[in-house]
Motif scaffolding. Structure first.
Motif, PDB file in Angstrom:
ATOM      1  N   ASN A  66       0.989  -1.180   0.024  1.00  0.00           N
ATOM      2  CA  ASN A  66      -0.130   0.109   0.020  1.00  0.00           C
ATOM      3  C   ASN A  66       0.724   1.364   0.084  1.00  0.00           C
ATOM      4  O   ASN A  66       0.635   2.111  -0.649  1.00  0.00           O
ATOM      5  CB  ASN A  66      -0.794   0.031   1.342  1.00  0.00           C
ATOM      6  CG  ASN A  66      -2.150  -0.937   1.166  1.00  0.00           C
ATOM      7  OD1 ASN A  66      -2.180  -1.598  -0.168  1.00  0.00           O
ATOM      8  ND2 ASN A  66      -2.482  -1.490   2.259  1.00  0.00           N
ATOM      9  N   GLN A  67       1.990   1.292   0.784  1.00  0.00           N
ATOM     10  CA  GLN A  67       2.876   2.528   0.657  1.00  0.00           C
ATOM     11  C   GLN A  67       3.624   2.504  -0.519  1.00  0.00           C
ATOM     12  O   GLN A  67       3.589   3.617  -0.944  1.00  0.00           O
ATOM     13  CB  GLN A  67       3.874   2.215   1.847  1.00  0.00           C
ATOM     14  CG  GLN A  67       3.182   2.523   3.235  1.00  0.00           C
ATOM     15  CD  GLN A  67       4.074   2.157   4.420  1.00  0.00           C
ATOM     16  OE1 GLN A  67       5.323   2.009   4.112  1.00  0.00           O
ATOM     17  NE2 GLN A  67       3.818   2.174   5.724  1.00  0.00           N
ATOM     18  N   GLN A  68       4.027   1.410  -1.037  1.00  0.00           N
ATOM     19  CA  GLN A  68       4.595   1.590  -2.488  1.00  0.00           C
ATOM     20  C   GLN A  68       3.625   2.203  -3.304  1.00  0.00           C
ATOM     21  O   GLN A  68       3.935   3.177  -4.324  1.00  0.00           O
ATOM     22  CB  GLN A  68       5.130   0.060  -3.126  1.00  0.00           C
ATOM     23  CG  GLN A  68       6.281  -0.286  -2.335  1.00  0.00           C
ATOM     24  CD  GLN A  68       6.624  -1.745  -2.540  1.00  0.00           C
ATOM     25  OE1 GLN A  68       5.974  -2.266  -2.911  1.00  0.00           O
ATOM     26  NE2 GLN A  68       7.991  -2.083  -2.416  1.00  0.00           N
ATOM     27  N   GLU A  69       2.399   1.698  -3.509  1.00  0.00           N
ATOM     28  CA  GLU A  69       1.350   2.096  -4.377  1.00  0.00           C
ATOM     29  C   GLU A  69       1.164   3.846  -4.279  1.00  0.00           C
ATOM     30  O   GLU A  69       0.932   4.662  -5.105  1.00  0.00           O
ATOM     31  CB  GLU A  69      -0.035   1.453  -4.121  1.00  0.00           C
ATOM     32  CG  GLU A  69       0.167   0.026  -4.792  1.00  0.00           C
ATOM     33  CD  GLU A  69      -1.165  -0.652  -4.503  1.00  0.00           C
ATOM     34  OE1 GLU A  69      -2.135  -0.066  -4.085  1.00  0.00           O
ATOM     35  OE2 GLU A  69      -1.286  -1.968  -4.728  1.00  0.00           O
ATOM     36  N   VAL A  74       1.790   9.504  -5.737  1.00  0.00           N
ATOM     37  CA  VAL A  74       2.698  10.648  -5.365  1.00  0.00           C
ATOM     38  C   VAL A  74       3.701  11.344  -6.461  1.00  0.00           C
ATOM     39  O   VAL A  74       3.746  12.280  -6.715  1.00  0.00           O
ATOM     40  CB  VAL A  74       3.323  10.693  -3.930  1.00  0.00           C
ATOM     41  CG1 VAL A  74       4.086  12.049  -3.597  1.00  0.00           C
ATOM     42  CG2 VAL A  74       2.114  10.691  -2.821  1.00  0.00           C
ATOM     43  N   GLU A  75       4.731  10.050  -6.649  1.00  0.00           N
ATOM     44  CA  GLU A  75       5.600  10.451  -7.876  1.00  0.00           C
ATOM     45  C   GLU A  75       4.752  10.677  -8.941  1.00  0.00           C
ATOM     46  O   GLU A  75       5.188  11.887  -9.832  1.00  0.00           O
ATOM     47  CB  GLU A  75       6.464   9.234  -7.983  1.00  0.00           C
ATOM     48  CG  GLU A  75       7.350   8.863  -6.733  1.00  0.00           C
ATOM     49  CD  GLU A  75       8.055   7.652  -6.753  1.00  0.00           C
ATOM     50  OE1 GLU A  75       7.578   6.627  -7.759  1.00  0.00           O
ATOM     51  OE2 GLU A  75       9.059   7.500  -6.268  1.00  0.00           O
ATOM     52  N   LYS A  76       3.741  10.139  -9.591  1.00  0.00           N
ATOM     53  CA  LYS A  76       3.022  10.472 -10.657  1.00  0.00           C
ATOM     54  C   LYS A  76       2.294  11.820 -10.432  1.00  0.00           C
ATOM     55  O   LYS A  76       2.655  12.788 -11.752  1.00  0.00           O
ATOM     56  CB  LYS A  76       1.760   9.599 -10.714  1.00  0.00           C
ATOM     57  CG  LYS A  76       2.359   7.953 -11.418  1.00  0.00           C
ATOM     58  CD  LYS A  76       1.254   7.062 -11.596  1.00  0.00           C
ATOM     59  CE  LYS A  76       1.497   5.779 -12.037  1.00  0.00           C
ATOM     60  NZ  LYS A  76       0.326   5.032 -12.130  1.00  0.00           N
ATOM     61  N   LEU A  81       2.531  17.630 -11.775  1.00  0.00           N
ATOM     62  CA  LEU A  81       2.840  19.040 -11.171  1.00  0.00           C
ATOM     63  C   LEU A  81       4.108  20.000 -11.687  1.00  0.00           C
ATOM     64  O   LEU A  81       4.105  20.968 -11.904  1.00  0.00           O
ATOM     65  CB  LEU A  81       2.809  19.361  -9.682  1.00  0.00           C
ATOM     66  CG  LEU A  81       1.383  18.886  -8.908  1.00  0.00           C
ATOM     67  CD1 LEU A  81       1.284  18.585  -7.536  1.00  0.00           C
ATOM     68  CD2 LEU A  81       0.335  19.679  -9.391  1.00  0.00           C
ATOM     69  N   THR A  82       5.184  19.181 -11.870  1.00  0.00           N
ATOM     70  CA  THR A  82       6.422  19.669 -12.209  1.00  0.00           C
ATOM     71  C   THR A  82       6.164  19.940 -13.775  1.00  0.00           C
ATOM     72  O   THR A  82       6.654  21.109 -14.148  1.00  0.00           O
ATOM     73  CB  THR A  82       7.535  18.559 -12.150  1.00  0.00           C
ATOM     74  OG1 THR A  82       7.739  18.080 -10.655  1.00  0.00           O
ATOM     75  CG2 THR A  82       8.784  19.085 -12.632  1.00  0.00           C
TER      76      THR A  82
END
Length: 109
Positions: A66-69, A74-76, A81-82
């Motif tokens: 779950n944390q990896q997902e 968040v990375e996506k 946003l970047t």
């Protein structure tokens, strides 16, 4: 009479020996049964502890998954946003250039 007494005594000793052997066999079976029950109890406790540990491992693995997902999400979002920030910076740069150009044209008039 002495011979008869000796035969009776021998019979009594044989009976006592048979009784002692029977009692020893019962005691041996009782000890074996007790030992087997203790072994089974220990094995059951061990299996229960292993089951708990396996359940804990599953919970931890689920939590990690779950944390990896969540991290991937968040990375996506960070990438999106970047990109938006880069696009906004580019638009701002173009607008500044346009303002400068229009200001220059106005000054030239």
């Amino acid at each position: 009479a002495v011979r008869q007494d000796l035969l009776v005594k021998i019979d009594e000793l044989h009976d006592a020996l048979a009784s002692s052997r029977r009692l020893w066999g019962e005691e041996k079976r009782s000890l074996s049964s007790s030992h087997a029950a203790k072994e089974q109890s220990l094995a059951a406790a061990h299996r229960m502890e292993l089951s708990k540990q396996r359940a804990n491992i599953v919970v931890l693995e689920d939590s990690i998954r779950n944390q990896q997902e969540s991290l991937r999400s968040v990375e996506k979002e960070n990438i999106v946003l970047t990109q938006r920030l880069t696009d906004a910076d580019q638009t701002q740069k173009q607008l500044k250039e346009k303002v400068e150009q229009l200001t220059k044209e106005k000054d030239d008039l």
